[in-house]
Design an enzyme around this catalytic site. Structure first.
Site, PDB file in Angstrom:
ATOM      1  N   CYS A   7     -13.369  -0.308  -0.930  1.00 36.36           N
ATOM      2  CA  CYS A   7     -14.437  -0.281   0.072  1.00 36.36           C
ATOM      3  C   CYS A   7     -15.627  -1.131  -0.357  1.00 36.36           C
ATOM      4  CB  CYS A   7     -14.854   1.151   0.358  1.00 36.36           C
ATOM      5  SG  CYS A   7     -15.359   1.989  -1.125  1.00 36.36           S
ATOM      6  N   LYS A  13      -7.597  17.364  -2.846  1.00 40.85           N
ATOM      7  CA  LYS A  13      -6.493  16.878  -2.004  1.00 40.85           C
ATOM      8  C   LYS A  13      -6.353  15.380  -2.212  1.00 40.85           C
ATOM      9  CE  LYS A  13      -6.267  15.482   2.240  1.00 40.85           C
ATOM     10  NZ  LYS A  13      -5.409  14.323   1.912  1.00 40.85           N
ATOM     11  N   PRO A  14      -5.401  14.967  -3.059  1.00 39.08           N
ATOM     12  CA  PRO A  14      -5.182  13.524  -3.195  1.00 39.08           C
ATOM     13  C   PRO A  14      -4.488  12.991  -1.940  1.00 39.08           C
ATOM     14  CG  PRO A  14      -3.614  14.760  -4.562  1.00 39.08           C
ATOM     15  CD  PRO A  14      -4.500  15.774  -3.881  1.00 39.08           C
ATOM     16  N   SER A  66     -19.689  -1.017  -9.932  1.00 36.19           N
ATOM     17  CA  SER A  66     -19.355   0.405 -10.096  1.00 36.19           C
ATOM     18  C   SER A  66     -19.638   0.853 -11.520  1.00 36.19           C
ATOM     19  CB  SER A  66     -17.888   0.618  -9.765  1.00 36.19           C
ATOM     20  OG  SER A  66     -17.625   0.086  -8.499  1.00 36.19           O
ATOM     21  N   GLU A  87     -18.194   8.984   1.406  1.00 34.57           N
ATOM     22  CA  GLU A  87     -18.180   7.609   0.902  1.00 34.57           C
ATOM     23  C   GLU A  87     -17.193   6.863   1.785  1.00 34.57           C
ATOM     24  OE1 GLU A  87     -16.978   4.562  -0.542  1.00 34.57           O
ATOM     25  OE2 GLU A  87     -16.242   5.566  -2.364  1.00 34.57           O
ATOM     26  N   LEU A  88     -17.741   6.080   2.739  1.00 33.73           N
ATOM     27  CA  LEU A  88     -16.920   5.587   3.856  1.00 33.73           C
ATOM     28  C   LEU A  88     -16.719   4.067   3.799  1.00 33.73           C
ATOM     29  CD1 LEU A  88     -18.505   7.955   6.535  1.00 33.73           C
ATOM     30  CD2 LEU A  88     -16.566   8.400   5.004  1.00 33.73           C
ATOM     31  N   GLU A  93     -22.411   9.303  -5.227  1.00 36.05           N
ATOM     32  CA  GLU A  93     -21.500   9.785  -6.276  1.00 36.05           C
ATOM     33  C   GLU A  93     -21.800   9.011  -7.544  1.00 36.05           C
ATOM     34  OE1 GLU A  93     -17.569   9.252  -4.261  1.00 36.05           O
ATOM     35  OE2 GLU A  93     -17.506  11.429  -4.509  1.00 36.05           O
ATOM     36  N   ARG A  95     -14.581  11.102 -10.081  1.00 34.70           N
ATOM     37  CA  ARG A  95     -15.965  10.942  -9.617  1.00 34.70           C
ATOM     38  C   ARG A  95     -16.422  12.180  -8.829  1.00 34.70           C
ATOM     39  NH1 ARG A  95     -17.334   5.241  -7.029  1.00 34.70           N
ATOM     40  NH2 ARG A  95     -16.713   6.018  -5.013  1.00 34.70           N
ATOM     41  N   GLY A  97     -13.050   7.634   2.133  1.00 32.73           N
ATOM     42  CA  GLY A  97     -12.055   7.100   3.072  1.00 32.73           C
ATOM     43  C   GLY A  97     -12.742   6.400   4.229  1.00 32.73           C
ATOM     44  N   TRP A 142      -6.134   6.870  -1.706  1.00 36.06           N
ATOM     45  CA  TRP A 142      -5.012   6.312  -2.468  1.00 36.06           C
ATOM     46  C   TRP A 142      -5.412   5.080  -3.276  1.00 36.06           C
ATOM     47  CZ3 TRP A 142      -4.519   1.300  -1.191  1.00 36.06           C
ATOM     48  CH2 TRP A 142      -4.917   0.913   0.091  1.00 36.06           C
ATOM     49  N   ASN A 143      -6.563   4.449  -2.960  1.00 33.34           N
ATOM     50  CA  ASN A 143      -6.810   3.141  -3.587  1.00 33.34           C
ATOM     51  C   ASN A 143      -7.324   3.228  -5.034  1.00 33.34           C
ATOM     52  OD1 ASN A 143      -9.313   4.058  -2.687  1.00 33.34           O
ATOM     53  ND2 ASN A 143     -10.097   2.011  -2.286  1.00 33.34           N
TER      54      ASN A 143
HETATM   55  C1  SIN Z   1     -13.552   2.484  -3.451  1.00 37.31           C
HETATM   56  O1  SIN Z   1     -13.054   1.441  -3.143  1.00 37.31           O
HETATM   57  O2  SIN Z   1     -13.410   3.486  -2.723  1.00 37.31           O
HETATM   58  C2  SIN Z   1     -14.368   2.688  -4.706  1.00 37.31           C
HETATM   59  C3  SIN Z   1     -14.429   1.524  -5.583  1.00 37.31           C
HETATM   60  C4  SIN Z   1     -15.262   1.738  -6.822  1.00 37.31           C
HETATM   61  O3  SIN Z   1     -15.659   2.860  -7.157  1.00 37.31           O
HETATM   62  O4  SIN Z   1     -15.536   0.759  -7.490  1.00 37.31           O
END
Ligand code: SIN
Length: 486
Positions: free
Chosen positions: A292, A182-183, A450, A258-259, A467, A167, A236, A158-159
């Site tokens: 994250c 699946k969002p 990023s 991607e945790l 990714e 991505r 997540g 969701w973030n």
């Molecule tokens: C994330 O917080 O999951 C990704 C952040 C980003 O791609 O910059």
């Protein structure tokens, strides 16, 4: 303060299965809430296992046709989607702000970032090549050809509802894979708009299917157990990522995970302090800290720790808090009430253990949304929970260090290893730290790393795979090797 933003009527969101938008088989609905006002914006179809399997039927039926579509054509669909996304950027930015709360200016940034994955992978699609070589014994030729791995399950958080979906979709489709997206249940609006845009860009029915559900465990387990699925990509928490890897082992699926992170931001005494404070503010406050890669621990050389703390608290303290659609807002709400309670607990525990609060006392917060007053804490004890858990919110604990060795030891004192940030004017030191830090990504004198062309991902308990960049495309390809007798 009250929040009085006018919101248009938003059509209910259905499931996209094989090119048709339809209600969930059981008729279930999920409410979609604006976290900045707690108003219900609309509802989304609540997929059950049978809907998910129907989506996989569609992705499987479309797989051979999409894999055989010339790479140039696949790339052109992605490129047209990029162009459409850029043209309709404002519409997407508004949806992002409504469904996940972040300030509109930042949502515009996510649209630009998210769109870039389509441009990058549109260009990469035509460069998927194998190799031709001679066997050392001279009796054969070696021919390799990359093949799409097959239907993929793409689980987006969701973030960053747009960029984390693009991505995954960008490289999957460029490689010739079909997908079930699946969002998160909180943020189905952007995915619906994106899927519509891709239809408009000419994506054939069934190549991308979209399901939302309030029962992710059950629905995802059924998909992972189906032998037609060949890959799962997830963004997540580490806890859920481990569960997925265990479940994916049943059919030996390819996984990209991607945790969670616990990013250190290290400021050495020789750093440009203006730059460090500005970039630390960005690394901490982007998305109201709900990322994250957010700086989770500020590790600062002892002689400058007090000044850095005061300046960081001033910079964050000046950021206007409000509904993301209100002009001037720089700090939006958290995603839900539970997030605020958890953060409040982390801050209170650190203060009880002896930390000093430089920022975070009472602020005038908007009444209706899930708002949280940003906090900056100094002298945080080494064992405080706030230094060991991913805060996922606007709290910045500061710890002072004396030597470069101590800074690295503190930075690495975590089971996570996603992002890290280092501020120094000494390039030899920067290179030593790049070698010594246990993280998949390091920002040197930058708080924002990023980039669609770069391999995003972690080590240790922060995940598997990458990714973005050419590395992100390889995750959706398997290699076929042919041996040719001569
Ligand atoms: C994330 O917080 O999951 C990704 C952040 C980003 O791609 O910059």
């Amino acid at each position: 303060m009250t929040t009085d933003v006018q919101v248009e009527t938003i059509e209910p969101v259905e499931l996209l299965i094989g090119g048709e938008w339809r209600a969930a088989a059981g008729g279930g609905r999920i409410e979609v809430e604006d976290p900045g006002s707690r108003r219900v914006l609309t509802t989304a179809a609540d997929a059950a296992v049978e809907d998910a399997l129907a989506a996989l039927d569609a992705a499987s039926a479309a797989a051979a046709g999409w894999a055989a579509t010339p790479a140039r054509e696949r790339g052109e669909v992605l490129r047209r989607t990029f162009d459409l996304l850029v043209d309709r950027g404002e519409e997407f930015a508004r949806l992002l702000t409504l469904e996940m709360g972040r300030p509109l200016a930042e949502s515009r940034g996510e649209v630009a970032y998210g769109a870039e994955f389509f441009r990058w992978y549109a260009e990469e699609a035509v460069r998927i090549n194998g190799r031709y070589g001679a066997a050392p014994a001279g009796n054969a030729r070696i021919l390799t050809s990359p093949r799409p791995v097959g239907p993929c399950l793409l689980i987006a958080p969701w973030n960053f509802p747009l960029a984390m979906a693009t991505r995954k979709i960008g490289p999957a489709l460029a490689a010739g894979c079909t997908a079930v997206l699946k969002p998160a249940r909180e943020t189905p609006l952007t995915s619906r708009a994106l899927a519509e845009l891709m239809e408009e860009a000419g994506l054939p029915a069934g190549v991308l299917n979209v399901i939302t559900t309030s029962r992710p465990r059950e629905v995802v387990a059924a998909l992972l157990a189906d032998p037609r699925l060949r890959k799962v990509s997830f963004t997540g928490s580490t806890e859920v990522g481990k569960e997925l890897v265990r479940a994916a082992a049943g059919n030996l699926l390819r996984t990209s995970m991607e945790l969670g992170g616990n990013a250190p931001l290290v400021v050495f005494e020789d750093a440009d302090l203006d730059l460090a404070v500005r970039e630390a503010t960005l690394a901490k406050m982007r998305n109201t800290g709900q990322s994250c890669v957010a700086a989770n621990r500020m590790l600062v050389a002892a002689p400058i720790a007090a000044e850095f703390g005061a300046r960081l608290a001033a910079a964050i303290g000046e950021m206007p808090i409000g509904h993301g659609l209100e002009p001037g807002t720089e700090v939006g709400p958290l995603i839900d009430a539970a997030a605020g309670e958890r953060l409040g607990g982390l801050v209170a525990e650190a203060c009880e253990a002896g930390a000093t609060m430089l920022l975070g006392a009472e602020r005038d917060l908007p009444e209706r949304g899930h708002f949280f007053a940003p906090a900056v804490l100094a002298d945080v004890p080494a064992d405080a929970r706030i230094l060991h858990e991913e805060a996922f919110g606007p709290v910045a604990p500061i710890v002072a260090f004396d030597t470069e060795e101590e800074a690295l030891a503190l930075a690495n004192a975590t089971p996570f290893g996603l992002a890290s940030y280092v501020f120094t004017a000494d390039m030899s030191r920067a290179l030593r730290v790049i070698d010594g830090i246990e993280a998949g990504m390091v920002g040197i004198n930058r708080g924002m790393i990023s980039d669609a062309s770069a391999p995003f991902g972690g080590i240790k308990q922060s995940g598997l795979g990458r990714e973005g960049g050419p590395e992100g495309l390889a995750e959706y390809l398997s290699l076929r090797y042919a041996s040719l007798a001569i």
